[in-house]
Design a protein around this motif. Structure first.
Motif, PDB file in Angstrom:
ATOM      1  N   ALA A  38       0.805  -1.221   0.000  1.00 29.10           N
ATOM      2  CA  ALA A  38       0.000   0.000   0.000  1.00 29.10           C
ATOM      3  C   ALA A  38       0.841   1.275   0.000  1.00 29.10           C
ATOM      4  CB  ALA A  38      -0.956   0.004   1.196  1.00 29.10           C
ATOM      5  N   SER A  39       1.882   1.321   0.793  1.00 28.41           N
ATOM      6  CA  SER A  39       2.666   2.553   0.897  1.00 28.41           C
ATOM      7  C   SER A  39       3.922   2.526   0.029  1.00 28.41           C
ATOM      8  CB  SER A  39       3.050   2.811   2.356  1.00 28.41           C
ATOM      9  OG  SER A  39       3.860   1.750   2.833  1.00 28.41           O
ATOM     10  N   GLY A  40       4.078   1.493  -0.774  1.00 32.34           N
ATOM     11  CA  GLY A  40       5.279   1.349  -1.587  1.00 32.34           C
ATOM     12  C   GLY A  40       5.361   2.358  -2.716  1.00 32.34           C
ATOM     13  N   THR A  41       6.521   3.000  -2.839  1.00 29.93           N
ATOM     14  CA  THR A  41       6.787   3.904  -3.956  1.00 29.93           C
ATOM     15  C   THR A  41       7.797   3.221  -4.866  1.00 29.93           C
ATOM     16  OG1 THR A  41       8.602   5.007  -2.817  1.00 29.93           O
ATOM     17  CG2 THR A  41       6.391   5.953  -2.519  1.00 29.93           C
ATOM     18  N   HIS A  42       8.150   3.859  -5.968  1.00 31.11           N
ATOM     19  CA  HIS A  42       9.022   3.218  -6.938  1.00 31.11           C
ATOM     20  C   HIS A  42      10.373   2.804  -6.350  1.00 31.11           C
ATOM     21  CE1 HIS A  42      10.219   2.023 -10.925  1.00 31.11           C
ATOM     22  NE2 HIS A  42      11.372   2.630 -10.733  1.00 31.11           N
ATOM     23  N   ASN A  43      10.951   3.639  -5.538  1.00 29.71           N
ATOM     24  CA  ASN A  43      12.280   3.353  -4.990  1.00 29.71           C
ATOM     25  C   ASN A  43      12.281   2.845  -3.554  1.00 29.71           C
ATOM     26  OD1 ASN A  43      13.781   4.052  -7.316  1.00 29.71           O
ATOM     27  ND2 ASN A  43      13.533   6.208  -6.830  1.00 29.71           N
ATOM     28  N   GLU A  44      11.162   2.905  -2.873  1.00 33.14           N
ATOM     29  CA  GLU A  44      11.148   2.521  -1.460  1.00 33.14           C
ATOM     30  C   GLU A  44      10.257   1.337  -1.121  1.00 33.14           C
ATOM     31  OE1 GLU A  44      10.846   5.935  -2.257  1.00 33.14           O
ATOM     32  OE2 GLU A  44      12.972   6.252  -1.901  1.00 33.14           O
ATOM     33  N   THR A  45       9.695   0.665  -2.099  1.00 30.21           N
ATOM     34  CA  THR A  45       8.827  -0.474  -1.803  1.00 30.21           C
ATOM     35  C   THR A  45       9.575  -1.525  -0.979  1.00 30.21           C
ATOM     36  OG1 THR A  45       7.456  -0.085  -3.745  1.00 30.21           O
ATOM     37  CG2 THR A  45       7.387  -2.292  -2.830  1.00 30.21           C
ATOM     38  N   TRP A  46      10.850  -1.672  -1.227  1.00 26.94           N
ATOM     39  CA  TRP A  46      11.656  -2.670  -0.507  1.00 26.94           C
ATOM     40  C   TRP A  46      11.694  -2.427   0.996  1.00 26.94           C
ATOM     41  CZ3 TRP A  46      16.063  -1.358   2.206  1.00 26.94           C
ATOM     42  CH2 TRP A  46      16.565  -0.070   1.981  1.00 26.94           C
ATOM     43  N   THR A  47      11.333  -1.222   1.445  1.00 28.71           N
ATOM     44  CA  THR A  47      11.331  -0.921   2.877  1.00 28.71           C
ATOM     45  C   THR A  47       9.974  -1.230   3.525  1.00 28.71           C
ATOM     46  OG1 THR A  47      10.666   1.397   2.576  1.00 28.71           O
ATOM     47  CG2 THR A  47      13.047   0.921   2.565  1.00 28.71           C
ATOM     48  N   SER A  48       9.001  -1.646   2.734  1.00 28.90           N
ATOM     49  CA  SER A  48       7.661  -1.934   3.251  1.00 28.90           C
ATOM     50  C   SER A  48       7.683  -3.180   4.138  1.00 28.90           C
ATOM     51  CB  SER A  48       6.673  -2.171   2.102  1.00 28.90           C
ATOM     52  OG  SER A  48       6.544  -1.021   1.313  1.00 28.90           O
ATOM     53  N   PRO A  49       6.914  -3.130   5.238  1.00 25.28           N
ATOM     54  CA  PRO A  49       6.821  -4.313   6.099  1.00 25.28           C
ATOM     55  C   PRO A  49       6.313  -5.516   5.291  1.00 25.28           C
ATOM     56  CG  PRO A  49       5.818  -2.412   7.173  1.00 25.28           C
ATOM     57  CD  PRO A  49       6.124  -2.015   5.747  1.00 25.28           C
ATOM     58  N   GLY A  50       6.988  -6.640   5.457  1.00 19.98           N
ATOM     59  CA  GLY A  50       6.580  -7.863   4.777  1.00 19.98           C
ATOM     60  C   GLY A  50       7.194  -8.077   3.411  1.00 19.98           C
ATOM     61  N   TYR A  51       7.963  -7.103   2.918  1.00 22.88           N
ATOM     62  CA  TYR A  51       8.553  -7.193   1.581  1.00 22.88           C
ATOM     63  C   TYR A  51       9.433  -8.442   1.443  1.00 22.88           C
ATOM     64  CZ  TYR A  51      11.379  -5.938  -2.517  1.00 22.88           C
ATOM     65  OH  TYR A  51      12.007  -5.945  -3.726  1.00 22.88           O
ATOM     66  N   TYR A  52      10.417  -8.565   2.300  1.00 18.45           N
ATOM     67  CA  TYR A  52      11.354  -9.687   2.197  1.00 18.45           C
ATOM     68  C   TYR A  52      10.683 -11.021   2.524  1.00 18.45           C
ATOM     69  CZ  TYR A  52      15.010  -6.336   1.388  1.00 18.45           C
ATOM     70  OH  TYR A  52      15.769  -5.338   0.838  1.00 18.45           O
TER      71      TYR A  52
END
Length: 75
Positions: A38-52
């Protein structure tokens, strides 16, 4: 077919989420997944909780589905 995961940040203004949905729909792989943040942007989606965790789960599932058992040949 190759297992394919599509990662989309719903706040991405460079690659709009609708494009990721379309890529996912057009992908011919039998094992595919669309993961959206939901809060993912083009360069920062990897910092979203649950990404990894999402990526690890997809990769583990792909590994289990596509493990090849060697065929034993008679001597």
């Amino acid at each position: 077919m190759v297992p394919t995961v599509f990662v989309s940040g719903l706040a991405d203004t460079l690659v709009p989420p609708r494009m990721m949905v379309e890529l996912h729909q057009r992908c011919g792989s039998r094992h595919k997944q669309l993961v959206q943040f939901a809060s993912g942007t083009h360069n920062e989606t990897w910092t979203s909780p649950g990404y990894y965790h999402s990526l690890a789960t997809f990769l583990q599932d792909a590994r289990v589905r596509h493990t090849v058992t060697p065929t034993l040949k008679p001597l």
